[in-house]
Scaffold this motif. Structure first.
Motif, PDB file in Angstrom:
ATOM      1  N   LEU A  33       0.833  -1.198   0.000  1.00  0.00           N
ATOM      2  CA  LEU A  33       0.000   0.000   0.000  1.00  0.00           C
ATOM      3  C   LEU A  33       0.865   1.243   0.000  1.00  0.00           C
ATOM      4  O   LEU A  33       1.893   1.284   0.677  1.00  0.00           O
ATOM      5  CB  LEU A  33      -0.927  -0.004   1.218  1.00  0.00           C
ATOM      6  CG  LEU A  33      -1.983  -1.103   1.238  1.00  0.00           C
ATOM      7  CD1 LEU A  33      -2.521  -1.301   2.640  1.00  0.00           C
ATOM      8  CD2 LEU A  33      -3.102  -0.781   0.274  1.00  0.00           C
ATOM      9  N   PHE A  34       0.411   2.266  -0.727  1.00  0.00           N
ATOM     10  CA  PHE A  34       1.199   3.483  -0.890  1.00  0.00           C
ATOM     11  C   PHE A  34       0.290   4.704  -0.835  1.00  0.00           C
ATOM     12  O   PHE A  34      -0.894   4.635  -1.173  1.00  0.00           O
ATOM     13  CB  PHE A  34       1.902   3.510  -2.256  1.00  0.00           C
ATOM     14  CG  PHE A  34       2.749   2.302  -2.558  1.00  0.00           C
ATOM     15  CD1 PHE A  34       2.175   1.132  -3.016  1.00  0.00           C
ATOM     16  CD2 PHE A  34       4.124   2.356  -2.409  1.00  0.00           C
ATOM     17  CE1 PHE A  34       2.951   0.024  -3.312  1.00  0.00           C
ATOM     18  CE2 PHE A  34       4.912   1.249  -2.704  1.00  0.00           C
ATOM     19  CZ  PHE A  34       4.322   0.086  -3.152  1.00  0.00           C
ATOM     20  N   TRP A  35       0.868   5.819  -0.438  1.00  0.00           N
ATOM     21  CA  TRP A  35       0.262   7.132  -0.627  1.00  0.00           C
ATOM     22  C   TRP A  35       1.263   8.004  -1.381  1.00  0.00           C
ATOM     23  O   TRP A  35       2.440   8.099  -0.994  1.00  0.00           O
ATOM     24  CB  TRP A  35      -0.076   7.804   0.708  1.00  0.00           C
ATOM     25  CG  TRP A  35      -1.408   7.432   1.261  1.00  0.00           C
ATOM     26  CD1 TRP A  35      -1.683   6.511   2.231  1.00  0.00           C
ATOM     27  CD2 TRP A  35      -2.677   7.986   0.888  1.00  0.00           C
ATOM     28  NE1 TRP A  35      -3.028   6.452   2.478  1.00  0.00           N
ATOM     29  CE2 TRP A  35      -3.667   7.350   1.665  1.00  0.00           C
ATOM     30  CE3 TRP A  35      -3.082   8.969  -0.033  1.00  0.00           C
ATOM     31  CZ2 TRP A  35      -5.023   7.650   1.566  1.00  0.00           C
ATOM     32  CZ3 TRP A  35      -4.415   9.274  -0.147  1.00  0.00           C
ATOM     33  CH2 TRP A  35      -5.379   8.616   0.651  1.00  0.00           C
ATOM     34  N   LYS A  49       4.704   4.130   2.617  1.00  0.00           N
ATOM     35  CA  LYS A  49       4.326   2.833   2.078  1.00  0.00           C
ATOM     36  C   LYS A  49       4.161   1.833   3.220  1.00  0.00           C
ATOM     37  O   LYS A  49       4.764   1.999   4.295  1.00  0.00           O
ATOM     38  CB  LYS A  49       5.394   2.327   1.103  1.00  0.00           C
ATOM     39  CG  LYS A  49       6.752   2.139   1.774  1.00  0.00           C
ATOM     40  CD  LYS A  49       7.840   1.831   0.779  1.00  0.00           C
ATOM     41  CE  LYS A  49       9.172   1.673   1.516  1.00  0.00           C
ATOM     42  NZ  LYS A  49      10.321   1.503   0.602  1.00  0.00           N
ATOM     43  N   TYR A  50       3.360   0.809   2.985  1.00  0.00           N
ATOM     44  CA  TYR A  50       3.183  -0.265   3.943  1.00  0.00           C
ATOM     45  C   TYR A  50       3.346  -1.581   3.210  1.00  0.00           C
ATOM     46  O   TYR A  50       2.658  -1.848   2.216  1.00  0.00           O
ATOM     47  CB  TYR A  50       1.802  -0.211   4.600  1.00  0.00           C
ATOM     48  CG  TYR A  50       1.537  -1.413   5.469  1.00  0.00           C
ATOM     49  CD1 TYR A  50       0.764  -2.478   5.001  1.00  0.00           C
ATOM     50  CD2 TYR A  50       2.093  -1.511   6.740  1.00  0.00           C
ATOM     51  CE1 TYR A  50       0.541  -3.591   5.793  1.00  0.00           C
ATOM     52  CE2 TYR A  50       1.876  -2.618   7.534  1.00  0.00           C
ATOM     53  CZ  TYR A  50       1.101  -3.661   7.050  1.00  0.00           C
ATOM     54  OH  TYR A  50       0.894  -4.765   7.834  1.00  0.00           O
ATOM     55  N   PHE A  51       4.249  -2.408   3.732  1.00  0.00           N
ATOM     56  CA  PHE A  51       4.430  -3.740   3.161  1.00  0.00           C
ATOM     57  C   PHE A  51       4.049  -4.805   4.177  1.00  0.00           C
ATOM     58  O   PHE A  51       3.375  -5.776   3.849  1.00  0.00           O
ATOM     59  CB  PHE A  51       5.885  -3.947   2.726  1.00  0.00           C
ATOM     60  CG  PHE A  51       6.257  -3.238   1.448  1.00  0.00           C
ATOM     61  CD1 PHE A  51       7.536  -3.360   0.919  1.00  0.00           C
ATOM     62  CD2 PHE A  51       5.362  -2.424   0.774  1.00  0.00           C
ATOM     63  CE1 PHE A  51       7.884  -2.706  -0.255  1.00  0.00           C
ATOM     64  CE2 PHE A  51       5.694  -1.760  -0.392  1.00  0.00           C
ATOM     65  CZ  PHE A  51       6.975  -1.912  -0.905  1.00  0.00           C
ATOM     66  N   GLN A  58       5.035   5.818   9.339  1.00  0.00           N
ATOM     67  CA  GLN A  58       5.375   7.233   9.271  1.00  0.00           C
ATOM     68  C   GLN A  58       5.971   7.546   7.913  1.00  0.00           C
ATOM     69  O   GLN A  58       6.705   6.736   7.339  1.00  0.00           O
ATOM     70  CB  GLN A  58       6.380   7.577  10.366  1.00  0.00           C
ATOM     71  CG  GLN A  58       5.905   7.265  11.779  1.00  0.00           C
ATOM     72  CD  GLN A  58       4.683   8.076  12.179  1.00  0.00           C
ATOM     73  OE1 GLN A  58       4.568   9.247  11.840  1.00  0.00           O
ATOM     74  NE2 GLN A  58       3.754   7.427  12.885  1.00  0.00           N
ATOM     75  N   GLY A  59       5.647   8.727   7.397  1.00  0.00           N
ATOM     76  CA  GLY A  59       6.182   9.118   6.102  1.00  0.00           C
ATOM     77  C   GLY A  59       6.873  10.465   6.166  1.00  0.00           C
ATOM     78  O   GLY A  59       7.178  10.972   7.238  1.00  0.00           O
ATOM     79  N   ALA A  65       0.092   6.937   8.159  1.00  0.00           N
ATOM     80  CA  ALA A  65      -1.063   6.186   7.694  1.00  0.00           C
ATOM     81  C   ALA A  65      -1.190   4.919   8.509  1.00  0.00           C
ATOM     82  O   ALA A  65      -0.205   4.368   8.997  1.00  0.00           O
ATOM     83  CB  ALA A  65      -0.924   5.847   6.208  1.00  0.00           C
ATOM     84  N   GLU A  66      -2.411   4.461   8.657  1.00  0.00           N
ATOM     85  CA  GLU A  66      -2.687   3.270   9.444  1.00  0.00           C
ATOM     86  C   GLU A  66      -3.379   2.221   8.585  1.00  0.00           C
ATOM     87  O   GLU A  66      -4.414   2.495   7.966  1.00  0.00           O
ATOM     88  CB  GLU A  66      -3.542   3.593  10.660  1.00  0.00           C
ATOM     89  CG  GLU A  66      -3.732   2.388  11.584  1.00  0.00           C
ATOM     90  CD  GLU A  66      -4.430   2.740  12.883  1.00  0.00           C
ATOM     91  OE1 GLU A  66      -4.965   3.857  12.987  1.00  0.00           O
ATOM     92  OE2 GLU A  66      -4.429   1.881  13.788  1.00  0.00           O
ATOM     93  N   PHE A  67      -2.818   1.038   8.542  1.00  0.00           N
ATOM     94  CA  PHE A  67      -3.398  -0.085   7.820  1.00  0.00           C
ATOM     95  C   PHE A  67      -4.345  -0.826   8.759  1.00  0.00           C
ATOM     96  O   PHE A  67      -3.949  -1.245   9.858  1.00  0.00           O
ATOM     97  CB  PHE A  67      -2.289  -1.025   7.345  1.00  0.00           C
ATOM     98  CG  PHE A  67      -2.775  -2.350   6.815  1.00  0.00           C
ATOM     99  CD1 PHE A  67      -2.407  -3.538   7.427  1.00  0.00           C
ATOM    100  CD2 PHE A  67      -3.608  -2.400   5.709  1.00  0.00           C
ATOM    101  CE1 PHE A  67      -2.849  -4.757   6.943  1.00  0.00           C
ATOM    102  CE2 PHE A  67      -4.052  -3.612   5.216  1.00  0.00           C
ATOM    103  CZ  PHE A  67      -3.668  -4.799   5.840  1.00  0.00           C
ATOM    104  N   LYS A  68      -5.584  -0.978   8.336  1.00  0.00           N
ATOM    105  CA  LYS A  68      -6.578  -1.732   9.108  1.00  0.00           C
ATOM    106  C   LYS A  68      -7.123  -2.839   8.221  1.00  0.00           C
ATOM    107  O   LYS A  68      -7.966  -2.603   7.348  1.00  0.00           O
ATOM    108  CB  LYS A  68      -7.699  -0.817   9.587  1.00  0.00           C
ATOM    109  CG  LYS A  68      -7.257   0.204  10.627  1.00  0.00           C
ATOM    110  CD  LYS A  68      -8.441   1.003  11.168  1.00  0.00           C
ATOM    111  CE  LYS A  68      -7.985   1.970  12.266  1.00  0.00           C
ATOM    112  NZ  LYS A  68      -9.126   2.765  12.810  1.00  0.00           N
ATOM    113  N   ARG A  69      -6.662  -4.041   8.472  1.00  0.00           N
ATOM    114  CA  ARG A  69      -7.044  -5.175   7.644  1.00  0.00           C
ATOM    115  C   ARG A  69      -8.553  -5.425   7.706  1.00  0.00           C
ATOM    116  O   ARG A  69      -9.185  -5.692   6.688  1.00  0.00           O
ATOM    117  CB  ARG A  69      -6.302  -6.438   8.086  1.00  0.00           C
ATOM    118  CG  ARG A  69      -6.581  -7.654   7.236  1.00  0.00           C
ATOM    119  CD  ARG A  69      -6.039  -8.904   7.918  1.00  0.00           C
ATOM    120  NE  ARG A  69      -4.627  -8.776   8.229  1.00  0.00           N
ATOM    121  CZ  ARG A  69      -3.663  -9.047   7.357  1.00  0.00           C
ATOM    122  NH1 ARG A  69      -3.961  -9.485   6.155  1.00  0.00           N
ATOM    123  NH2 ARG A  69      -2.396  -8.929   7.716  1.00  0.00           N
TER     124      ARG A  69
END
Lengths: 116, 114
Positions: A33-35, A49-51, A58-59, A65-69
């Motif tokens: 995931l990316f912004w 980014k989140y892998f 943190q960017g 950004a927070e990943f919520k499955r």
């Protein structure tokens, strides 16, 4: 089919106010995931980014950004917006991990305006 | 260190013509991807080149073709232009081995088809 939804086409906030931009994705497994941010006349710049791992990432420029499955979401936040943050923001997913992160699916974008 | 550079910046063509857009990747990068960004939309993946071969392709017709040269630079060719091909075309590069795990984008070529 994989997709990315950014529900807010346009958001206006006052300088110094907090910001949250929403992003939902449709994908079976955990994607990359990316912004990205795009200013007029400029290319896309990666914010974060989140892998895998810690779901709060943190960017640059004070963004996180927070990943919520459970919600298939990857919302972008900033505690205090600056006038220079006015731009178009894109959420993206790399759906085919075996193919790497070059083939991205982008949302339609959220245009951020900042009032002084 | 120059980033990703694209030329030309702007281009105007008429329907049925052919166009070639050019991209030089960031120094040290060997993989180039092309995206089409229509007005008010997010970028859409066209294709990716690595080692002078097309490695992945998005949902674009065969009118869209590309090439990568030994110096890693790339061209995007579009034949038989349609009005709907009017868009910002973005080139992105990524490093050898994917060590940095992110794409670097150029500022794009704005193509207008009349």
């Amino acid at each position: 089919a994989q997709s990315v939804t950014q529900p807010d086409i346009h958001i206006t906030v006052s300088e110094g106010a907090s910001l949250e931009l929403r992003c939902n994705y449709s994908y079976g497994a955990t994607p990359y995931l990316f912004w990205y941010v795009q200013s007029p006349g400029q290319g896309l710049q990666l914010l974060l980014k989140y892998f895998s791992g810690d779901t709060l990432v943190q960017g640059i420029k004070g963004f996180e950004a927070e990943f919520k499955r459970s919600q298939s979401s990857f919302n972008l936040r900033k505690p205090s917006v600056h006038w220079s943050d006015a731009a178009e923001y894109f959420c993206a997913v790399a759906p085919d991990i075996s193919g790497g992160y070059n083939k991205l699916i982008f949302g339609a974008g959220t245009r951020l305006a900042v009032h002084p | 260190d120059a980033g990703v550079t694209q030329s030309p910046t702007h281009l105007i063509k008429t329907r049925g013509q052919q166009v070639t857009l050019r991209c030089s990747p960031k120094s040290g990068h060997d993989t180039v991807s092309w995206y089409q960004q229509a007005l008010g939309q997010g970028p859409q993946f066209i294709f990716q080149y690595y080692e002078e071969e097309e490695r992945q392709r998005g949902n674009f017709p065969d009118r869209f073709s590309g090439h990568q040269f030994p110096n890693y630079s790339s061209e995007l060719n579009v034949n038989a232009l349609l009005l709907g091909d009017s868009a910002l075309y973005l080139c992105a590069s990524s490093p050898v081995g994917g060590a940095d795990e992110k794409l670097f984008f150029g500022s794009g070529t704005q193509l207008s088809v009349l």
